[in-house]
Design a protein around this motif. Structure first.
Motif, mmCIF file in Angstrom:
data_model
loop_
_atom_site.group_PDB
_atom_site.id
_atom_site.type_symbol
_atom_site.label_atom_id
_atom_site.label_comp_id
_atom_site.label_asym_id
_atom_site.label_seq_id
_atom_site.Cartn_x
_atom_site.Cartn_y
_atom_site.Cartn_z
ATOM 1 N N UNK A 74 -31.834 3.123 19.480
ATOM 2 C CA UNK A 74 -31.402 1.957 20.870
ATOM 3 C C UNK A 74 -31.703 2.064 22.240
ATOM 4 N N UNK A 75 -32.522 1.431 22.785
ATOM 5 C CA UNK A 75 -32.717 1.494 23.917
ATOM 6 C C UNK A 75 -32.424 -0.066 25.189
ATOM 7 N N UNK A 76 -31.709 -0.754 25.507
ATOM 8 C CA UNK A 76 -31.345 -1.880 25.920
ATOM 9 C C UNK A 76 -31.712 -1.990 27.424
ATOM 10 N N UNK A 77 -32.537 -3.034 27.252
ATOM 11 C CA UNK A 77 -32.487 -3.201 29.135
ATOM 12 C C UNK A 77 -32.430 -4.182 29.433
ATOM 13 N N UNK A 78 -31.540 -4.302 30.438
ATOM 14 C CA UNK A 78 -31.252 -5.433 31.767
ATOM 15 C C UNK A 78 -33.183 -6.630 30.974
ATOM 16 N N UNK A 79 -32.780 -8.218 31.105
ATOM 17 C CA UNK A 79 -33.842 -8.931 30.828
ATOM 18 C C UNK A 79 -33.660 -10.078 31.810
ATOM 19 N N UNK A 80 -33.835 -10.773 32.911
ATOM 20 C CA UNK A 80 -33.655 -11.577 33.148
ATOM 21 C C UNK A 80 -34.301 -13.114 32.711
ATOM 22 N N UNK A 81 -35.005 -12.887 32.004
ATOM 23 C CA UNK A 81 -36.679 -13.547 31.411
ATOM 24 C C UNK A 81 -35.601 -14.169 29.765
ATOM 25 N N UNK A 82 -34.712 -15.528 30.361
ATOM 26 C CA UNK A 82 -34.337 -16.602 28.947
ATOM 27 C C UNK A 82 -34.760 -16.506 28.265
ATOM 28 N N UNK A 83 -34.783 -16.983 26.768
ATOM 29 C CA UNK A 83 -35.120 -18.249 25.854
ATOM 30 C C UNK A 83 -36.777 -17.490 25.243
ATOM 31 N N UNK A 84 -37.170 -16.148 25.542
ATOM 32 C CA UNK A 84 -38.778 -16.233 24.916
ATOM 33 C C UNK A 84 -38.276 -16.251 24.174
ATOM 34 N N UNK A 85 -39.851 -16.816 23.135
ATOM 35 C CA UNK A 85 -39.872 -16.640 21.361
ATOM 36 C C UNK A 85 -41.218 -15.566 20.710
#
Length: 176
Positions: free
Chosen positions: A88-99
């Motif tokens: 599992x790789x977690x990348x920080x993301x500034x895009x909020x609420x993408x469906x």
């Protein structure tokens, strides 16, 4: 054969090996799970340390991997349970609420958001620890209008959009 994968299902996709990926919404804080075709759980997000996983807002299956954007922090999570190192790789993301999310190589697209951003389309690149936005705009139909009521699904390099009256699908493909 039939079996239960739980309730509060937001996304249900099958990978190329025939395994079933399920993303749940917040009425059922199970998160994300992968099941064998015979109903045996083969991976669960419970111990994956995915920050803020209360709702699987977007889920994409590509090959045997899954990509997700969970509510509340909306990181881009790459899930490869069969990989020994960093499954599992977690990348920080500034895009909020993408469906919906689509991934191709080191490129990613997000569709959707909150309020006036419900038709937002964001292009980005995958970094080592974060997602870097490169462009943003609105997704429009061939006639120039925004989709309005719609269904969306991410699958591999594609985001599929079906606008009301739900008779046709439009496709955005990152690989083209």
């Amino acid at each position: 054969m039939s079996f239960s994968v739980g309730d509060a299902i937001e996304h249900l996709l099958v990978d190329e090996a025939g395994r079933i990926w399920v993303g749940h919404f917040d009425e059922n804080p199970i998160g994300i799970r992968r099941w064998s075709a015979t109903g045996r759980p083969t991976w669960m997000s419970d111990d994956a340390r995915i920050p803020g996983l209360f709702d699987c807002h977007a889920l994409n299956v590509s090959g045997t991997a899954a990509w997700a954007c969970p509510y509340t922090d909306f990181p881009l999570v790459e899930i490869r349970p069969d990989r020994r190192r960093r499954p599992v790789r977690v990348r920080e993301n500034q895009v909020r609420g993408a469906r919906a999310v689509a991934v191709h190589g080191d490129r990613v697209a997000f569709y959707g958001g909150y309020g006036e951003e419900q038709d937002r389309l964001v292009h980005a690149e995958l970094g080592e620890a974060s997602v870097e936005q490169t462009d943003a705009g609105l997704l429009t139909l061939p006639d120039g209008s925004c989709p309005g009521r719609r269904r969306v699904a991410g699958r591999g390099s594609r985001i599929h959009v079906q606008a009301d009256p739900f008779t046709e699908w439009g496709v955005l493909d990152l690989s083209s």
